[in-house]
Structure formats: structure tokens, C-alpha cells
Design a protein around this motif. Structure first.
Motif, PDB file in Angstrom:
ATOM      1  N   LYS A 150      -8.971  -0.575   1.955  1.00 48.86           N
ATOM      2  CA  LYS A 150      -9.463  -1.793   1.311  1.00 48.86           C
ATOM      3  C   LYS A 150      -8.375  -2.857   1.221  1.00 48.86           C
ATOM      4  O   LYS A 150      -8.665  -4.050   1.138  1.00 48.86           O
ATOM      5  CB  LYS A 150     -10.006  -1.454  -0.075  1.00 48.86           C
ATOM      6  N   GLU A 151      -7.104  -2.434   1.278  1.00 42.81           N
ATOM      7  CA  GLU A 151      -6.014  -3.410   1.285  1.00 42.81           C
ATOM      8  C   GLU A 151      -6.021  -4.229   2.570  1.00 42.81           C
ATOM      9  O   GLU A 151      -5.562  -5.377   2.593  1.00 42.81           O
ATOM     10  CB  GLU A 151      -4.665  -2.698   1.141  1.00 42.81           C
ATOM     11  N   TYR A 152      -6.535  -3.635   3.650  1.00 42.48           N
ATOM     12  CA  TYR A 152      -6.573  -4.315   4.944  1.00 42.48           C
ATOM     13  C   TYR A 152      -7.850  -5.139   5.130  1.00 42.48           C
ATOM     14  O   TYR A 152      -7.964  -5.886   6.090  1.00 42.48           O
ATOM     15  CB  TYR A 152      -6.478  -3.292   6.082  1.00 42.48           C
ATOM     16  N   GLY A 153      -8.830  -4.986   4.261  1.00 41.12           N
ATOM     17  CA  GLY A 153     -10.071  -5.740   4.389  1.00 41.12           C
ATOM     18  C   GLY A 153     -11.233  -4.860   4.783  1.00 41.12           C
ATOM     19  O   GLY A 153     -11.068  -3.712   5.222  1.00 41.12           O
ATOM     20  N   GLU A 154     -12.468  -5.410   4.649  1.00 38.79           N
ATOM     21  CA  GLU A 154     -13.674  -4.629   4.917  1.00 38.79           C
ATOM     22  C   GLU A 154     -13.742  -4.219   6.387  1.00 38.79           C
ATOM     23  O   GLU A 154     -13.232  -4.901   7.272  1.00 38.79           O
ATOM     24  CB  GLU A 154     -14.914  -5.437   4.536  1.00 38.79           C
ATOM     25  N   GLY A 155     -14.378  -3.056   6.606  1.00 36.32           N
ATOM     26  CA  GLY A 155     -14.515  -2.538   7.963  1.00 36.32           C
ATOM     27  C   GLY A 155     -13.318  -1.749   8.449  1.00 36.32           C
ATOM     28  O   GLY A 155     -13.298  -1.304   9.599  1.00 36.32           O
ATOM     29  N   THR A 156     -12.308  -1.555   7.587  1.00 37.56           N
ATOM     30  CA  THR A 156     -11.093  -0.838   7.979  1.00 37.56           C
ATOM     31  C   THR A 156     -11.246   0.660   7.736  1.00 37.56           C
ATOM     32  O   THR A 156     -11.809   1.069   6.725  1.00 37.56           O
ATOM     33  CB  THR A 156      -9.881  -1.356   7.194  1.00 37.56           C
ATOM     34  N   TRP A 157     -10.730   1.466   8.659  1.00 38.00           N
ATOM     35  CA  TRP A 157     -10.698   2.932   8.509  1.00 38.00           C
ATOM     36  C   TRP A 157      -9.247   3.383   8.458  1.00 38.00           C
ATOM     37  O   TRP A 157      -8.432   3.002   9.301  1.00 38.00           O
ATOM     38  CB  TRP A 157     -11.388   3.619   9.688  1.00 38.00           C
ATOM     39  N   LYS A 217       0.588  14.684   4.129  1.00 35.67           N
ATOM     40  CA  LYS A 217       0.959  13.446   3.444  1.00 35.67           C
ATOM     41  C   LYS A 217       1.287  12.305   4.404  1.00 35.67           C
ATOM     42  O   LYS A 217       1.908  11.316   4.015  1.00 35.67           O
ATOM     43  CB  LYS A 217       2.152  13.651   2.494  1.00 35.67           C
ATOM     44  N   THR A 218       0.879  12.423   5.667  1.00 39.38           N
ATOM     45  CA  THR A 218       1.046  11.318   6.596  1.00 39.38           C
ATOM     46  C   THR A 218      -0.235  10.499   6.643  1.00 39.38           C
ATOM     47  O   THR A 218      -1.325  11.015   6.424  1.00 39.38           O
ATOM     48  CB  THR A 218       1.398  11.804   8.012  1.00 39.38           C
ATOM     49  N   VAL A 219      -0.085   9.214   6.927  1.00 38.05           N
ATOM     50  CA  VAL A 219      -1.200   8.280   6.949  1.00 38.05           C
ATOM     51  C   VAL A 219      -1.212   7.575   8.289  1.00 38.05           C
ATOM     52  O   VAL A 219      -0.148   7.237   8.833  1.00 38.05           O
ATOM     53  CB  VAL A 219      -1.078   7.236   5.821  1.00 38.05           C
ATOM     54  N   THR A 220      -2.402   7.323   8.837  1.00 37.02           N
ATOM     55  CA  THR A 220      -2.514   6.554  10.068  1.00 37.02           C
ATOM     56  C   THR A 220      -3.639   5.545   9.935  1.00 37.02           C
ATOM     57  O   THR A 220      -4.638   5.797   9.263  1.00 37.02           O
ATOM     58  CB  THR A 220      -2.757   7.475  11.283  1.00 37.02           C
ATOM     59  N   GLY A 221      -3.470   4.404  10.592  1.00 37.32           N
ATOM     60  CA  GLY A 221      -4.491   3.373  10.559  1.00 37.32           C
ATOM     61  C   GLY A 221      -3.862   1.988  10.617  1.00 37.32           C
ATOM     62  O   GLY A 221      -2.642   1.857  10.659  1.00 37.32           O
ATOM     63  N   PRO A 222      -4.672   0.937  10.605  1.00 33.34           N
ATOM     64  CA  PRO A 222      -6.138   0.955  10.680  1.00 33.34           C
ATOM     65  C   PRO A 222      -6.606   1.417  12.053  1.00 33.34           C
ATOM     66  O   PRO A 222      -6.077   0.945  13.062  1.00 33.34           O
ATOM     67  CB  PRO A 222      -6.520  -0.509  10.431  1.00 33.34           C
TER      68      PRO A 222
END
Length: 430
Positions: free
Chosen positions: A312-319, A326-331
Motif C-alpha cells: 500500500k506504500e507503493y500505491g493501489e494495484g501493487t503486489w 524475512k526477505t521481501v520482494t516487489g513490487p
């Protein structure tokens, strides 16, 4: 189901590997021959859907594949060191009267050869070693060996590349070709079997997708009745029900405008092309999604919620995806996609010294890793993090005050605009 094993290497190397791999009932081999280094990436692209794992004969194709970064399957390589190198050296010393420093080597790391010297009780340092680096050509390696031999600094050459062997043969330079030893091939194949089993277990992990959408997003300012809003929500729900069937999951309502889908990591890995894209972008352009992977349903749900908050920090439609390590990937599906971890003792220390969060520092490190450099401008930070330029300047200014960033130059992509300052960021050590 057998493992579809892609074998990439020169003809003589592949013959050695295929003979040994044929003794394993778990592998179905797809040999891919390369003669020039320019062939490697096209071969990987052409056969991407035909293999489950890749085995490269030698370090050269492995490094080129890593630099390209487009291989989704697990990759392994047979390093021309250890048993393979000792096998070649034994053959040389059995048939030739030559000293170690009268031999030139290519595509072998200096540190590996130094280890060989040490284990053989040779006090001297290796003299004639040309490790492979990206951008090198076969002609450069051939010329390297030839000049040493022609000036009588060496008596023969040891090469790890078939094309270099052929070039030396034409020039009359005595040579030996390093080929994979049986023990090296067997060890690597056994490691690949264990890795495949581990990936199957990982694919069975619980995964949760948490979707959230705003039914008023994108509509006109005209008043809408509750019936119209309900119909819009039902339309989105039908899309999610159809999607849940595709991933063999179950859809649950989790509050107004929020839904969860329980499925497995393997299903999401396939439908997102190894967590790099969003399926059916047109259907989800207004629906944000957080994917959580966990060892339990509770952990998966916890991670999905954290991923959704980040999305949601990146805006709507983001996955976004939050993994169990504990690793994160995206958008997902964006050119700004980065991978970062929340666990780092060094970054925790930097965070305490500055006013920046570990999450922000992790993203910054991931951006630099993606771009393969330590220099960055505030504009790039803003673009990747989807933040305002002044916020990006604040981040870099804070790091500069504490000695973690310094100005190293300027760039001017727009001749009519103001030049952008380039900063070298060093977060792991000042």
C-alpha cells in the motif's frame, strides 16, 4: 516425475557429464552445446521452459548466467578445481618433465591454484594464471598462453575451455584440457537431488494472499447508491473467486474490501513466474496484494499482512511478497522490483545511528545491488522507493551527515536540467 536437467557446456565436457548422469534414474538430460560465449544467454532463453534445473560445465557459463540474471531455475556448475584439476595435473606430471611455474592456466581462480600449490607442498606462488572475467574473449586467453610459450616462460598450457584448446592446437602450443572428474560430477548431481527435494518441500509451504481494494477508487465524484457499491464489490469478488480456483486455493472474506486466499508457495511461484510478475494485470490493477509465506497458517497470515502494508506504500494495484526467511520482494511486475531483508545486524546499527528505519536502509541496499554499483542519485532513490524527491534527499542527507554517504560526482541525463549529484553509499562499513 524425473528432474528435467539442462546441461550447458562444450561438447567434450557434456559427454563426460551425460555418461555419469545416465547412471542416475532421477534425471532426464537436455544437452545444450555452446562454442562461443555469446551463445550462452540465447541457449538459456530458448530452453527456459524445458528444464527444472541447470548444470553448467565450468565457471564461465555460470558467471555469464549470473550476470544476466534471467535464470529462474536453480543453477549449479562444475568448478574446474579440486578433483578435476588434480586429475589433469597428475596426467601432466606422469607424462611430462615440467615444473608448476612452467605451466600457464586460464579460467581458474588464483586462490584455487594457490591452494593447490599449498597442498602439494610447493612454496612458490603461482606465476601464470588468467582467471575468467566477464568481457574476456577466447582470443585473449589463446594469446595469453601463446605469448608465454613463445617467450619460453612456460612449456605448456592448461585450459578449461574447448575453443581455447582448439586455438592452442592450431598455434602448436602444448596444452592439456581440464575435464570434469567423476567424483566432482557425482558430488554435484547428489547435491542437485537434495536441492530438488528441498524445493519440493518449500513449494508445499503454506502461502496466503491478502487482497484489499477500494470500491470508490477510480469512480466519478457523482453520488453512488449502496446497491451500486455492492455490485462493484461483487464484481471484484467474482474475479477473486475465479483466481482462487486457478491457484487451487480457498477464498475467505477478511473484512470490508479485504479478502484472503490460502494456497501453497509452489502455486504462487508458478503463477507469478517465480515471484516476478502479476497474473492478469488488467484484473488486478486496483487491487493491492500482500503475499505471505510461512511454516504455519499463523506465520503466513502475519507475513501477508506485513506485505500488504508495504504494498500500500507503493500505491493501489501493487503486489509484495514477504517470505519465511524475512526477505521481501516487489513490487511484482515492475522494473523497480527489488529484494531485501529485514534481518541485518549492520543495518540495525546504522538505523540506531541515523533517523532511518531498517526497512528503508534495506531497500536502499537492494536498489544498489540491483544496479550493480554503489553510486546512486536522489532521483533514483525516489524512483525505486516511490517516494517524493525531497524525501529521497532527506535519506541521503542523513546518511551523509553520519559518514555513510559521500558525493563522488554528478550526472546530467537532461542537458537542459540541473545536474544530479551522485553519492557513494557504504552502509555495511564507513
Amino acid at each position: 516425475m524425473n528432474i528435467r536437467l539442462g546441461l550447458l557446456g562444450a561438447e567434450d565436457s557434456l559427454q563426460c557429464i551425460q555418461t555419469i548422469a545416465a547412471e542416475y534414474g532421477e534425471f532426464d538430460c537436455l544437452p545444450c552445446l555452446w562454442s562461443k560465449r555469446e551463445d550462452i544467454v540465447p541457449l538459456l532463453q530458448t530452453n527456459a521452459d524445458k528444464v527444472d534445473m541447470w548444470l553448467f560445465a565450468g565457471r564461465i557459463p555460470y558467471l555469464i548466467a549470473q550476470a544476466w540474471g534471467g535464470v529462474a531455475q536453480p543453477i549449479f556448475h562444475l568448478p574446474y578445481q579440486g578433483a578435476s584439476l588434480y586429475k589433469t595435473l597428475c596426467e601432466i606430471f606422469y607424462t611430462q618433465k615440467v615444473k608448476m611455474n612452467e605451466i600457464s592456466f586460464d579460467s581458474i581462480l588464483y586462490s584455487d591454484l594457490k591452494q593447490v600449490f599449498r597442498e602439494l607442498g610447493i612454496a612458490d606462488e603461482p606465476l601464470h594464471v588468467r582467471p575468467f572475467e566477464l568481457g574476456m574473449t577466447e582470443e585473449e586467453s589463446i594469446q595469453y598462453h601463446y605469448e608465454l610459450w613463445k617467450t619460453h616462460q612456460t612449456k605448456l598450457a592448461v585450459t578449461c575451455t574447448l575453443s581455447v584448446k582448439k586455438g592452442l592446437q592450431q598455434l602448436g602450443v602444448p596444452f592439456y584440457r581440464v575435464l570434469p572428474a567423476r567424483t566432482a560430477v557425482e558430488s554435484t548431481l547428489n547435491m542437485m537431488l537434495r536441492t530438488f527435494e528441498m524445493h519440493n518441500l518449500r513449494d508445499a509451504q503454506i502461502a496466503m494472499q491478502m487482497f484489499e481494494f477500494d470500491s470508490l477508487a477510480g469512480v466519478s465524484k457523482e453520488w453512488l447508491s449502496t446497491d451500486e457499491l455492492y455490485m462493484m464489490e461483487m464484481k471484484a469478488t467474482k474475479k477473486l473467486i475465479a483466481y482462487a480456483k486457478r491457484v487451487q486455493g480457498s477464498l475467505k472474506l477478511a473484512g470490508p474490501g479485504r479478502f484472503v486466499v490460502f494456497t501453497t508457495r509452489g502455486m504462487l511461484r508458478m503463477i507469478t513466474e517465480n515471484f516476478t510478475s502479476i497474473p492478469d494485470v488488467e484484473e488486478f490493477e486496483q487491487i493491492s496484494c500482500g503475499i505471505g509465506i510461512g511454516r504455519s497458517a499463523y506465520e503466513a497470515e502475519f507475513h501477508a499482512a506485513k506485505a500488504l502494508l508495504t504494498a500500500k506504500e507503493y500505491g493501489e494495484g501493487t503486489w509484495m511478497v514477504y517470505f519465511d526467511d524475512k526477505t521481501v520482494t516487489g513490487p511484482l511486475g515492475k522494473k523497480e522490483q527489488i529484494n531485501y531483508s529485514y534481518v541485518s545486524a549492520e543495518l540495525i546499527a546504522v538505523s540506531k545511528e541515523t533517523s532511518l528505519s531498517v526497512s528503508t536502509l534495506n531497500k536502499l541496499m537492494a536498489i544498489m545491488k540491483k544496479n550493480h554499483r554503489t553510486e546512486i542519485s536522489a532521483y533514483e532513490v525516489a524512483q525505486y522507493m516511490r517516494i517524493l524527491p525531497r524525501s529521497a534527499h532527506r535519506i541521503i542527507t542523513e546518511l551523509e551527515k553520519k559518514g555513510y554517504a559521500q558525493i563522488v560526482g554528478e550526472e546530467n541525463p537532461n542537458p537542459r536540467g540541473r545536474p544530479r549529484k551522485l553519492y557513494r553509499i557504504q552502509l555495511e562499513q564507513k
